[in-house]
Design a protein around this motif. Structure first.
Motif, PDB file in Angstrom:
ATOM      1  N   VAL A  32      44.609  48.108  48.739  1.00  0.00           N
ATOM      2  CA  VAL A  32      43.582  47.501  49.582  1.00  0.00           C
ATOM      3  C   VAL A  32      44.194  46.979  50.877  1.00  0.00           C
ATOM      4  N   LEU A  33      45.319  46.293  50.766  1.00  0.00           N
ATOM      5  CA  LEU A  33      45.949  45.696  51.941  1.00  0.00           C
ATOM      6  C   LEU A  33      46.454  46.744  52.932  1.00  0.00           C
ATOM      7  N   ASP A  34      46.818  47.903  52.441  1.00  0.00           N
ATOM      8  CA  ASP A  34      47.338  48.971  53.302  1.00  0.00           C
ATOM      9  C   ASP A  34      46.254  49.890  53.844  1.00  0.00           C
ATOM     10  N   ASN A  35      45.009  49.638  53.472  1.00  0.00           N
ATOM     11  CA  ASN A  35      43.909  50.503  53.886  1.00  0.00           C
ATOM     12  C   ASN A  35      42.855  49.657  54.607  1.00  0.00           C
ATOM     13  N   GLU A  36      42.861  49.718  55.917  1.00  0.00           N
ATOM     14  CA  GLU A  36      41.954  48.904  56.735  1.00  0.00           C
ATOM     15  C   GLU A  36      40.487  49.135  56.382  1.00  0.00           C
ATOM     16  N   ARG A  37      40.115  50.386  56.176  1.00  0.00           N
ATOM     17  CA  ARG A  37      38.725  50.708  55.838  1.00  0.00           C
ATOM     18  C   ARG A  37      38.316  50.072  54.509  1.00  0.00           C
ATOM     19  N   ASN A  40      38.105  46.231  54.876  1.00  0.00           N
ATOM     20  CA  ASN A  40      36.868  45.857  55.572  1.00  0.00           C
ATOM     21  C   ASN A  40      35.653  45.997  54.666  1.00  0.00           C
ATOM     22  N   SER A  41      35.631  47.041  53.856  1.00  0.00           N
ATOM     23  CA  SER A  41      34.528  47.249  52.927  1.00  0.00           C
ATOM     24  C   SER A  41      34.451  46.114  51.906  1.00  0.00           C
ATOM     25  N   TYR A  42      35.600  45.727  51.343  1.00  0.00           N
ATOM     26  CA  TYR A  42      35.633  44.634  50.381  1.00  0.00           C
ATOM     27  C   TYR A  42      35.219  43.326  51.033  1.00  0.00           C
ATOM     28  N   PRO A  51      27.418  46.534  50.987  1.00  0.00           N
ATOM     29  CA  PRO A  51      27.332  46.798  49.550  1.00  0.00           C
ATOM     30  C   PRO A  51      28.645  46.477  48.834  1.00  0.00           C
ATOM     31  N   CYS A  52      28.543  46.300  47.528  1.00  0.00           N
ATOM     32  CA  CYS A  52      29.702  45.978  46.699  1.00  0.00           C
ATOM     33  C   CYS A  52      29.943  47.063  45.658  1.00  0.00           C
ATOM     34  N   THR A  53      31.212  47.345  45.412  1.00  0.00           N
ATOM     35  CA  THR A  53      31.548  48.174  44.263  1.00  0.00           C
ATOM     36  C   THR A  53      31.454  47.264  43.037  1.00  0.00           C
ATOM     37  N   PRO A  54      31.316  47.824  41.849  1.00  0.00           N
ATOM     38  CA  PRO A  54      31.245  46.974  40.657  1.00  0.00           C
ATOM     39  C   PRO A  54      32.470  46.057  40.499  1.00  0.00           C
ATOM     40  N   GLU A  55      33.650  46.566  40.850  1.00  0.00           N
ATOM     41  CA  GLU A  55      34.874  45.774  40.708  1.00  0.00           C
ATOM     42  C   GLU A  55      34.866  44.571  41.639  1.00  0.00           C
ATOM     43  N   VAL A  56      34.496  44.784  42.891  1.00  0.00           N
ATOM     44  CA  VAL A  56      34.493  43.690  43.862  1.00  0.00           C
ATOM     45  C   VAL A  56      33.356  42.719  43.549  1.00  0.00           C
ATOM     46  N   LYS A  57      32.250  43.217  43.037  1.00  0.00           N
ATOM     47  CA  LYS A  57      31.138  42.339  42.655  1.00  0.00           C
ATOM     48  C   LYS A  57      31.576  41.371  41.562  1.00  0.00           C
ATOM     49  N   LYS A  58      32.392  41.834  40.622  1.00  0.00           N
ATOM     50  CA  LYS A  58      32.903  40.942  39.570  1.00  0.00           C
ATOM     51  C   LYS A  58      33.697  39.797  40.184  1.00  0.00           C
ATOM     52  N   VAL A  59      34.545  40.140  41.144  1.00  0.00           N
ATOM     53  CA  VAL A  59      35.358  39.123  41.813  1.00  0.00           C
ATOM     54  C   VAL A  59      34.447  38.172  42.587  1.00  0.00           C
ATOM     55  N   LYS A  60      33.524  38.734  43.327  1.00  0.00           N
ATOM     56  CA  LYS A  60      32.600  37.940  44.141  1.00  0.00           C
ATOM     57  C   LYS A  60      31.817  36.949  43.277  1.00  0.00           C
ATOM     58  N   ASP A  61      31.372  37.388  42.116  1.00  0.00           N
ATOM     59  CA  ASP A  61      30.595  36.531  41.223  1.00  0.00           C
ATOM     60  C   ASP A  61      31.423  35.371  40.663  1.00  0.00           C
TER      61      ASP A  61
END
Length: 120
Positions: A32-37, A40-42, A51-61
């Protein structure tokens, strides 16, 4: 004696449930840290701007609770990942860092504990 053993087993089960799910502990934060796109999405997901991926939504929650409890339910690996992510974003993307702080800690009530957490 059976009551003591059952009580200890129950206590162990409760303590085990007190941690966040460790399924995602093998997450490669460097990707994630090495990929700007991707970063930014996260970030857009975490800031309610995309929008959120399921993985990032878990973290966000779980993020508000993790901040409020100093990551008390985080596994050691989750703490390590979170610390690396926060340190990298804070130093390399201060604009994004400020946005995340403004979003998740607008009153600044977690700043002292978070600074302690980020110490090397």
């Amino acid at each position: 004696m059976k009551v003591i053993i059952l009580t200890l087993c129950f206590a162990a089960a409760v303590l085990a449930q007190e941690k966040y799910d460790s399924v995602d502990d093998d997450f490669d934060i460097s990707e994630v840290l090495d990929n700007e796109r991707l970063l930014n999405s996260y970030a857009k997901c975490l800031l309610n701007k995309g929008p959120c991926t399921p993985e990032v939504k878990k973290v966000k929650d779980k993020l508000p609770e993790a901040l409020a409890t100093r990551c008390a339910k985080c596994t050691d690996k989750q703490k390590q990942i979170g610390k690396k992510l926060a340190q990298e974003v804070k130093s390399k993307r201060p604009d994004l860092w400020k946005e995340l702080i403004a979003h998740y800690d607008p009153e600044g009530k977690y700043q002292e504990s978070f600074q302690d957490y980020l110490k090397p």
